[in-house]
Design a protein around this motif. Structure first.
Motif, PDB file in Angstrom:
ATOM      1  N   LEU A  49       0.756  -1.160   0.169  1.00  9.65           N
ATOM      2  CA  LEU A  49      -0.030   0.187   0.063  1.00  9.65           C
ATOM      3  C   LEU A  49       0.933   1.194  -0.031  1.00  9.65           C
ATOM      4  O   LEU A  49       0.701   2.331  -0.762  1.00  9.65           O
ATOM      5  CB  LEU A  49      -0.762   0.067   1.260  1.00  9.65           C
ATOM      6  CG  LEU A  49      -2.027   1.161   1.341  1.00  9.65           C
ATOM      7  CD1 LEU A  49      -3.072   0.709   0.305  1.00  9.65           C
ATOM      8  CD2 LEU A  49      -2.503   1.079   2.556  1.00  9.65           C
ATOM      9  N   GLY A  50       1.832   1.238   0.848  1.00 15.44           N
ATOM     10  CA  GLY A  50       2.840   2.237   0.897  1.00 15.44           C
ATOM     11  C   GLY A  50       3.531   2.749  -0.514  1.00 15.44           C
ATOM     12  O   GLY A  50       3.536   3.741  -0.976  1.00 15.44           O
ATOM     13  N   TYR A  51       3.828   1.495  -1.078  1.00 18.21           N
ATOM     14  CA  TYR A  51       4.747   1.788  -2.434  1.00 18.21           C
ATOM     15  C   TYR A  51       3.641   2.277  -3.555  1.00 18.21           C
ATOM     16  O   TYR A  51       3.868   3.048  -4.315  1.00 18.21           O
ATOM     17  CB  TYR A  51       5.255   0.513  -2.860  1.00 18.21           C
ATOM     18  CG  TYR A  51       6.620   0.199  -2.499  1.00 18.21           C
ATOM     19  CD1 TYR A  51       7.625   1.196  -2.671  1.00 18.21           C
ATOM     20  CD2 TYR A  51       7.022  -0.686  -1.457  1.00 18.21           C
ATOM     21  CE1 TYR A  51       9.058   1.190  -2.208  1.00 18.21           C
ATOM     22  CE2 TYR A  51       8.313  -0.595  -0.888  1.00 18.21           C
ATOM     23  CZ  TYR A  51       9.235   0.143  -1.289  1.00 18.21           C
ATOM     24  OH  TYR A  51      10.498  -0.004  -0.825  1.00 18.21           O
ATOM     25  N   ASN A  52       2.525   1.728  -3.386  1.00 18.86           N
ATOM     26  CA  ASN A  52       1.390   2.266  -4.502  1.00 18.86           C
ATOM     27  C   ASN A  52       1.003   3.495  -4.399  1.00 18.86           C
ATOM     28  O   ASN A  52       0.672   4.429  -5.141  1.00 18.86           O
ATOM     29  CB  ASN A  52       0.301   1.362  -4.237  1.00 18.86           C
ATOM     30  CG  ASN A  52       0.516  -0.148  -4.975  1.00 18.86           C
ATOM     31  OD1 ASN A  52       1.560  -0.198  -5.871  1.00 18.86           O
ATOM     32  ND2 ASN A  52      -0.413  -1.181  -4.656  1.00 18.86           N
ATOM     33  N   TYR A  53       1.105   4.055  -3.208  1.00 17.91           N
ATOM     34  CA  TYR A  53       0.416   5.306  -2.795  1.00 17.91           C
ATOM     35  C   TYR A  53       1.647   6.524  -2.601  1.00 17.91           C
ATOM     36  O   TYR A  53       1.376   7.625  -2.105  1.00 17.91           O
ATOM     37  CB  TYR A  53      -0.412   5.471  -1.959  1.00 17.91           C
ATOM     38  CG  TYR A  53      -1.775   4.978  -2.267  1.00 17.91           C
ATOM     39  CD1 TYR A  53      -2.681   5.793  -2.995  1.00 17.91           C
ATOM     40  CD2 TYR A  53      -2.091   3.712  -1.939  1.00 17.91           C
ATOM     41  CE1 TYR A  53      -3.817   5.260  -3.354  1.00 17.91           C
ATOM     42  CE2 TYR A  53      -3.367   3.230  -2.492  1.00 17.91           C
ATOM     43  CZ  TYR A  53      -4.239   3.883  -3.064  1.00 17.91           C
ATOM     44  OH  TYR A  53      -5.444   3.533  -3.466  1.00 17.91           O
TER      45      TYR A  53
END
Length: 80
Positions: A49-53
């Motif tokens: 989630l952190g890498y996607n956003y």
């Protein structure tokens, strides 16, 4: 002086339970499943989630309601 100290019953109960943890906890498939979820799936999901956003959501814009400086900042020569 030392005769006035009384042991904490709850702390003694906790220590006894900690020493006897092997009698109450058994590593079974159900506990293994919960350990995999808690120590594997949740952190991996948060990393994905952190890498996607990354960079798409500005936390500064969410929490800051007014600008830090009311006028345009012009750096001095020694700041450059």
């Amino acid at each position: 002086m030392a005769g006035t100290l009384h042991p904490d019953k709850e702390l003694q109960r906790f220590n006894t339970a900690r020493e006897n943890l092997g009698q109450y906890f058994r590593f079974k498939p159900r506990s293994a499943f919960f350990n995999i979820i808690a120590m594997g799936a949740i952190p991996v999901g948060l990393v994905i989630l952190g890498y996607n956003y990354e960079g798409k959501i500005s936390m500064r814009d969410i929490f800051r309601k007014e600008p830090v400086l009311n006028k345009e900042y012009v750096p001095r020569d020694k700041d450059l």
